[in-house]
Design an enzyme around this catalytic site. Sequence first.
Site, PDB file in Angstrom:
ATOM      1  N   CYS A 292       0.847  -1.198   0.000  1.00  0.00           N
ATOM      2  CA  CYS A 292       0.000   0.000   0.000  1.00  0.00           C
ATOM      3  C   CYS A 292       0.886   1.253   0.000  1.00  0.00           C
ATOM      4  O   CYS A 292       1.634   1.469  -0.937  1.00  0.00           O
ATOM      5  CB  CYS A 292      -0.999  -0.044   1.147  1.00  0.00           C
ATOM      6  SG  CYS A 292      -2.395   1.110   0.933  1.00  0.00           S
TER       7      CYS A 292
ATOM      8  N   HIS B 222      -3.734  -4.799  -0.602  1.00  0.00           N
ATOM      9  CA  HIS B 222      -3.310  -5.430   0.649  1.00  0.00           C
ATOM     10  C   HIS B 222      -3.328  -6.947   0.472  1.00  0.00           C
ATOM     11  O   HIS B 222      -4.396  -7.565   0.586  1.00  0.00           O
ATOM     12  CB  HIS B 222      -4.249  -5.033   1.787  1.00  0.00           C
ATOM     13  CG  HIS B 222      -4.067  -3.630   2.250  1.00  0.00           C
ATOM     14  ND1 HIS B 222      -3.167  -3.284   3.238  1.00  0.00           N
ATOM     15  CD2 HIS B 222      -4.647  -2.481   1.841  1.00  0.00           C
ATOM     16  CE1 HIS B 222      -3.219  -1.976   3.438  1.00  0.00           C
ATOM     17  NE2 HIS B 222      -4.102  -1.463   2.592  1.00  0.00           N
TER      18      HIS B 222
ATOM     19  N   GLU C  66      -2.411  -9.161   2.474  1.00  0.00           N
ATOM     20  CA  GLU C  66      -2.802  -9.794   3.736  1.00  0.00           C
ATOM     21  C   GLU C  66      -4.305  -9.748   3.960  1.00  0.00           C
ATOM     22  O   GLU C  66      -4.824 -10.425   4.854  1.00  0.00           O
ATOM     23  CB  GLU C  66      -2.066  -9.128   4.909  1.00  0.00           C
ATOM     24  CG  GLU C  66      -2.598  -7.782   5.340  1.00  0.00           C
ATOM     25  CD  GLU C  66      -2.162  -6.595   4.495  1.00  0.00           C
ATOM     26  OE1 GLU C  66      -2.398  -5.452   4.921  1.00  0.00           O
ATOM     27  OE2 GLU C  66      -1.603  -6.815   3.401  1.00  0.00           O
TER      28      GLU C  66
END
Length: 203
Positions: A78, A180, A182
């Site tokens: 990001c 992102h 994750e």
Amino acid sequence: MIAIIDYGAGNLFSVRNALEYLKIEHTISADPAVLEAADELILPGVGAFPDAMRMLRESGLVPVIREQAAKKPLLGICLGMQLLFEKGVEFEETEGLGLIEGSVRLIDAGGLKIPHMGWNDLTVLNPCALTVETQNGDYVYFVHSYRAETPDETISCYTNYHERIPALVHRGLIYGAQFHPEKSGSVGLAMLRNFAGLAGERK
């Protein structure tokens, strides 16, 4: 071992949770010695480009990151991805880490909502080690208002939000995800798993 760089402007714990889920050895640290000993580095980031670069400079980690990026895999996530470029123009022009050619500017959303937030599909432009399992049309999760401008050869994947937005960039050992990973389900977790395997491939 992956070291998640702690400089005060990163969403450290969602990345940590994903690595724990994947059973990948990791640590969170601002200690240059720990970063130097790690096999791979992750540079997270939330907030504004100038603030994040100021915090990196004040932490003394800018030269450490630049030096280590020449030796081992580095993944920016990001805002952390945006910091990899030469400069950003959020609020004011600010020098970035200069690890990938290009700059960061406000998205031209053509009337769509800013920030660009939610799930968008990927198109693979230049496959890389992180995209082994990635298919055109796979969805990942974005939250951002600024985007990179960089040559096509550094763009591994892109998405479209009125304009083409680099989603995953790559140069040498350096990778950057505007989304992102994750928070992007199996697609993002596969990329993190592939990133974690890079050091082993180089040994």
